[in-house]
Design a protein around this motif. Structure first.
Motif, PDB file in Angstrom:
ATOM      1  N   GLU A   1      -6.850  15.316  13.883  1.00 41.77           N
ATOM      2  CA  GLU A   1      -6.169  14.153  13.336  1.00 41.77           C
ATOM      3  C   GLU A   1      -4.753  14.021  13.907  1.00 41.77           C
ATOM      4  O   GLU A   1      -4.333  12.927  14.300  1.00 41.77           O
ATOM      5  CB  GLU A   1      -6.101  14.233  11.808  1.00 41.77           C
ATOM      6  CG  GLU A   1      -7.454  14.205  11.103  1.00 41.77           C
ATOM      7  CD  GLU A   1      -8.193  15.538  11.184  1.00 41.77           C
ATOM      8  OE1 GLU A   1      -9.408  15.543  10.948  1.00 41.77           O
ATOM      9  OE2 GLU A   1      -7.543  16.571  11.494  1.00 41.77           O
TER      10      GLU A   1
ATOM     11  N   GLN B   1       0.823  -1.188   0.000  1.00 44.67           N
ATOM     12  CA  GLN B   1       0.000   0.000   0.000  1.00 44.67           C
ATOM     13  C   GLN B   1       0.869   1.254   0.000  1.00 44.67           C
ATOM     14  O   GLN B   1       2.024   1.228   0.424  1.00 44.67           O
ATOM     15  CB  GLN B   1      -0.926   0.015   1.222  1.00 44.67           C
ATOM     16  CG  GLN B   1      -1.897  -1.150   1.282  1.00 44.67           C
ATOM     17  CD  GLN B   1      -2.900  -0.960   2.393  1.00 44.67           C
ATOM     18  OE1 GLN B   1      -3.730  -0.060   2.356  1.00 44.67           O
ATOM     19  NE2 GLN B   1      -2.831  -1.819   3.393  1.00 44.67           N
TER      20      GLN B   1
ATOM     21  N   ARG C   1      -7.601  19.425   2.100  1.00 45.24           N
ATOM     22  CA  ARG C   1      -7.773  18.074   1.571  1.00 45.24           C
ATOM     23  C   ARG C   1      -6.540  17.733   0.735  1.00 45.24           C
ATOM     24  O   ARG C   1      -6.095  18.539  -0.095  1.00 45.24           O
ATOM     25  CB  ARG C   1      -9.031  17.988   0.706  1.00 45.24           C
ATOM     26  CG  ARG C   1      -9.251  16.596   0.046  1.00 45.24           C
ATOM     27  CD  ARG C   1     -10.481  16.629  -0.856  1.00 45.24           C
ATOM     28  NE  ARG C   1     -10.662  15.396  -1.606  1.00 45.24           N
ATOM     29  CZ  ARG C   1     -11.384  14.363  -1.187  1.00 45.24           C
ATOM     30  NH1 ARG C   1     -12.007  14.431  -0.023  1.00 45.24           N
ATOM     31  NH2 ARG C   1     -11.508  13.270  -1.933  1.00 45.24           N
TER      32      ARG C   1
ATOM     33  N   ASN D   1      -4.548   6.379  11.880  1.00 45.11           N
ATOM     34  CA  ASN D   1      -4.360   6.506  10.448  1.00 45.11           C
ATOM     35  C   ASN D   1      -5.628   7.105   9.843  1.00 45.11           C
ATOM     36  O   ASN D   1      -6.725   6.621  10.102  1.00 45.11           O
ATOM     37  CB  ASN D   1      -4.073   5.121   9.848  1.00 45.11           C
ATOM     38  CG  ASN D   1      -4.314   5.082   8.350  1.00 45.11           C
ATOM     39  OD1 ASN D   1      -3.670   5.785   7.601  1.00 45.11           O
ATOM     40  ND2 ASN D   1      -5.263   4.251   7.914  1.00 45.11           N
ATOM     41  N   ASN D   2      -5.494   8.182   9.065  1.00 46.96           N
ATOM     42  CA  ASN D   2      -6.688   8.786   8.453  1.00 46.96           C
ATOM     43  C   ASN D   2      -6.599   8.865   6.934  1.00 46.96           C
ATOM     44  O   ASN D   2      -7.338   9.604   6.292  1.00 46.96           O
ATOM     45  CB  ASN D   2      -6.944  10.188   9.026  1.00 46.96           C
ATOM     46  CG  ASN D   2      -5.904  11.210   8.586  1.00 46.96           C
ATOM     47  OD1 ASN D   2      -4.733  10.883   8.402  1.00 46.96           O
ATOM     48  ND2 ASN D   2      -6.327  12.446   8.436  1.00 46.96           N
TER      49      ASN D   2
ATOM     50  N   GLU E   1      -4.962  14.985  -1.952  1.00 49.71           N
ATOM     51  CA  GLU E   1      -5.271  13.901  -2.876  1.00 49.71           C
ATOM     52  C   GLU E   1      -3.979  13.423  -3.534  1.00 49.71           C
ATOM     53  O   GLU E   1      -3.186  14.238  -4.007  1.00 49.71           O
ATOM     54  CB  GLU E   1      -6.252  14.353  -3.956  1.00 49.71           C
ATOM     55  CG  GLU E   1      -7.657  14.607  -3.439  1.00 49.71           C
ATOM     56  CD  GLU E   1      -8.640  14.906  -4.567  1.00 49.71           C
ATOM     57  OE1 GLU E   1      -8.213  14.912  -5.752  1.00 49.71           O
ATOM     58  OE2 GLU E   1      -9.834  15.131  -4.270  1.00 49.71           O
TER      59      GLU E   1
ATOM     60  N   LYS F   1      -7.354   7.543   3.415  1.00 49.52           N
ATOM     61  CA  LYS F   1      -8.304   6.663   2.731  1.00 49.52           C
ATOM     62  C   LYS F   1      -7.625   6.046   1.499  1.00 49.52           C
ATOM     63  O   LYS F   1      -6.959   6.731   0.736  1.00 49.52           O
ATOM     64  CB  LYS F   1      -9.541   7.452   2.303  1.00 49.52           C
ATOM     65  CG  LYS F   1     -10.255   8.148   3.449  1.00 49.52           C
ATOM     66  CD  LYS F   1     -10.787   7.159   4.471  1.00 49.52           C
ATOM     67  CE  LYS F   1     -11.655   7.842   5.514  1.00 49.52           C
ATOM     68  NZ  LYS F   1     -10.904   8.750   6.394  1.00 49.52           N
ATOM     69  N   ASN F   2      -7.809   4.718   1.334  1.00 48.63           N
ATOM     70  CA  ASN F   2      -7.198   3.935   0.251  1.00 48.63           C
ATOM     71  C   ASN F   2      -5.671   3.873   0.375  1.00 48.63           C
ATOM     72  O   ASN F   2      -4.972   3.662  -0.627  1.00 48.63           O
ATOM     73  CB  ASN F   2      -7.581   4.498  -1.124  1.00 48.63           C
ATOM     74  CG  ASN F   2      -9.080   4.474  -1.350  1.00 48.63           C
ATOM     75  OD1 ASN F   2      -9.763   3.547  -0.933  1.00 48.63           O
ATOM     76  ND2 ASN F   2      -9.599   5.504  -1.994  1.00 48.63           N
TER      77      ASN F   2
ATOM     78  N   ILE G   1      -6.026   8.307  -3.464  1.00 50.37           N
ATOM     79  CA  ILE G   1      -5.742   8.307  -2.029  1.00 50.37           C
ATOM     80  C   ILE G   1      -6.023   9.714  -1.514  1.00 50.37           C
ATOM     81  O   ILE G   1      -5.586  10.698  -2.123  1.00 50.37           O
ATOM     82  CB  ILE G   1      -4.276   7.918  -1.781  1.00 50.37           C
ATOM     83  CG1 ILE G   1      -4.004   6.525  -2.369  1.00 50.37           C
ATOM     84  CG2 ILE G   1      -3.937   7.947  -0.297  1.00 50.37           C
ATOM     85  CD1 ILE G   1      -2.537   6.240  -2.591  1.00 50.37           C
ATOM     86  N   TYR G   2      -6.746   9.827  -0.395  1.00 53.41           N
ATOM     87  CA  TYR G   2      -7.103  11.166   0.068  1.00 53.41           C
ATOM     88  C   TYR G   2      -7.277  11.204   1.585  1.00 53.41           C
ATOM     89  O   TYR G   2      -7.441  10.170   2.249  1.00 53.41           O
ATOM     90  CB  TYR G   2      -8.386  11.643  -0.621  1.00 53.41           C
ATOM     91  CG  TYR G   2      -9.610  10.838  -0.278  1.00 53.41           C
ATOM     92  CD1 TYR G   2     -10.483  11.235   0.747  1.00 53.41           C
ATOM     93  CD2 TYR G   2      -9.918   9.663  -0.971  1.00 53.41           C
ATOM     94  CE1 TYR G   2     -11.602  10.485   1.065  1.00 53.41           C
ATOM     95  CE2 TYR G   2     -11.033   8.908  -0.658  1.00 53.41           C
ATOM     96  CZ  TYR G   2     -11.881   9.326   0.360  1.00 53.41           C
ATOM     97  OH  TYR G   2     -12.983   8.580   0.681  1.00 53.41           O
ATOM     98  N   ALA G   3      -7.251  12.429   2.111  1.00 48.82           N
ATOM     99  CA  ALA G   3      -7.474  12.656   3.540  1.00 48.82           C
ATOM    100  C   ALA G   3      -7.784  14.131   3.745  1.00 48.82           C
ATOM    101  O   ALA G   3      -7.471  14.970   2.891  1.00 48.82           O
ATOM    102  CB  ALA G   3      -6.255  12.244   4.360  1.00 48.82           C
TER     103      ALA G   3
ATOM    104  N   GLU H   1      -6.618   3.312  -6.525  1.00 41.74           N
ATOM    105  CA  GLU H   1      -7.678   4.285  -6.304  1.00 41.74           C
ATOM    106  C   GLU H   1      -7.085   5.589  -5.765  1.00 41.74           C
ATOM    107  O   GLU H   1      -6.013   5.584  -5.153  1.00 41.74           O
ATOM    108  CB  GLU H   1      -8.692   3.742  -5.286  1.00 41.74           C
ATOM    109  CG  GLU H   1      -9.493   2.541  -5.760  1.00 41.74           C
ATOM    110  CD  GLU H   1     -10.559   2.151  -4.731  1.00 41.74           C
ATOM    111  OE1 GLU H   1     -11.537   2.902  -4.576  1.00 41.74           O
ATOM    112  OE2 GLU H   1     -10.366   1.112  -4.077  1.00 41.74           O
TER     113      GLU H   1
END
Length: 289
Positions: free
Chosen positions: A235, A37, A106, A267-268, A108, A270-271, A117-119, A115
């Protein structure tokens, strides 16, 4: 005769216990840990340049991390595109931008074959910190702090009185690993409890969750030093606390039960894996005189 019966009973119990544990323990599927990942680490600060790290996760016991060579990393502020991170070194990316207090951000990251990946995070508002010199006593420094959100306190020992404008942490300054406070709103999760030498002190950092907007308290044992008050996003606050909890577990060598700890570092992403957060430091230069 009685001894023979006891031996048979012990043997029967051992066989029963082994069978019972075998039936209750489920084998762990290690394939989950081998999934490759993208690991994203980006902590926004009030500096003029923001830093991003992009690597791939590893198999267990492999400590060399491969970089993500090709990616598109974008930063948005309240929905508006700020800019794209540029690769600057191995696994390191930078973006020239200074975040604004209270704004939503945000991140990205786009990597071929994966996919998006974002947070998201919110840059914390600045807290108010005032020195209250009249409340100082020997080794105890008084402050009045106004904040509605949790914040962190730590310090560096300068070794001698100095006047600094701006405040710069030099290599010769020593990070203080035991720090105390009389603040009633301090989080005790990393407080020394069983160590008589450091009883009442905190391990490296003090996390304060204010119960009222304004509060006056003292920090100790501090003399000639620089005190940091770190305003944090939600976070980054969770990431710091979970990281310290994990570190405290691994530093325990005399309690085998700690080795079974299930604490997970926050961990925040995503993907993917990692952390996207924000902080702002307020530094107070303190002299002994």
């Amino acid at each position: 005769m009685k001894l023979k019966n006891v031996s048979r009973l012990i043997l029967f119990f051992s066989i029963f216990l082994t069978s019972f544990l075998s039936a209750c323990v489920e084998e762990i599927d290690s394939r989950h840990f081998n999934q490759r990942q993208v690991v994203v680490n980006c902590i926004l600060t009030s500096d003029s340049v923001q830093h991003l790290s992009l690597t791939y996760s590893n198999e267990l016991h492999n400590t060399i991390y491969d970089e993500v060579e090709d990616a598109t990393a974008l930063l948005y502020e309240d929905g508006n595109l700020i800019g794209s991170f540029k690769k600057s070194a191995y696994a390191e990316w930078v973006l020239k931008y200074r975040p604004k207090f209270g704004r939503n951000y945000r991140l990205e990251v786009k990597v071929d074959g994966k996919e998006t990946i974002y947070a998201e995070t919110k840059f914390p508002v600045e807290i108010r910190v005032l020195r209250e010199y009249e409340r100082d006593t020997n080794g105890k420094l008084a402050f009045n702090v106004s904040s509605e959100k949790p914040y962190w306190v730590f310090s560096f020992d300068k070794g001698e009185d100095t006047i600094m404008h701006p405040i710069v942490i030099e290599d010769r300054f020593r990070f203080i690993t035991e720090i105390g406070t009389d603040c009633p709103d301090a989080d005790d999760f990393n407080k020394y409890v069983y160590d008589e030498e450091f009883a009442g002190l905190y391990d490296r950092y003090i996390r304060i969750v204010p119960s009222q907007i304004g509060q006056t308290f003292r920090l100790y044992d501090l003399y000639s030093c620089v005190v940091f008050f770190r305003c944090v996003s939600d976070e980054y606050d969770k990431y710091l606390k979970s990281s310290l909890l994990k570190m405290m577990v691994f530093s325990s060598t005399d309690d085998p039960t700690q080795w079974l700890d299930e604490t997970v570092v926050y961990n925040n992403i995503k993907n993917g894996l990692g952390i996207f957060g924000a902080y702002h430091d307020i530094k107070i230069n303190c002299n002994s005189y």
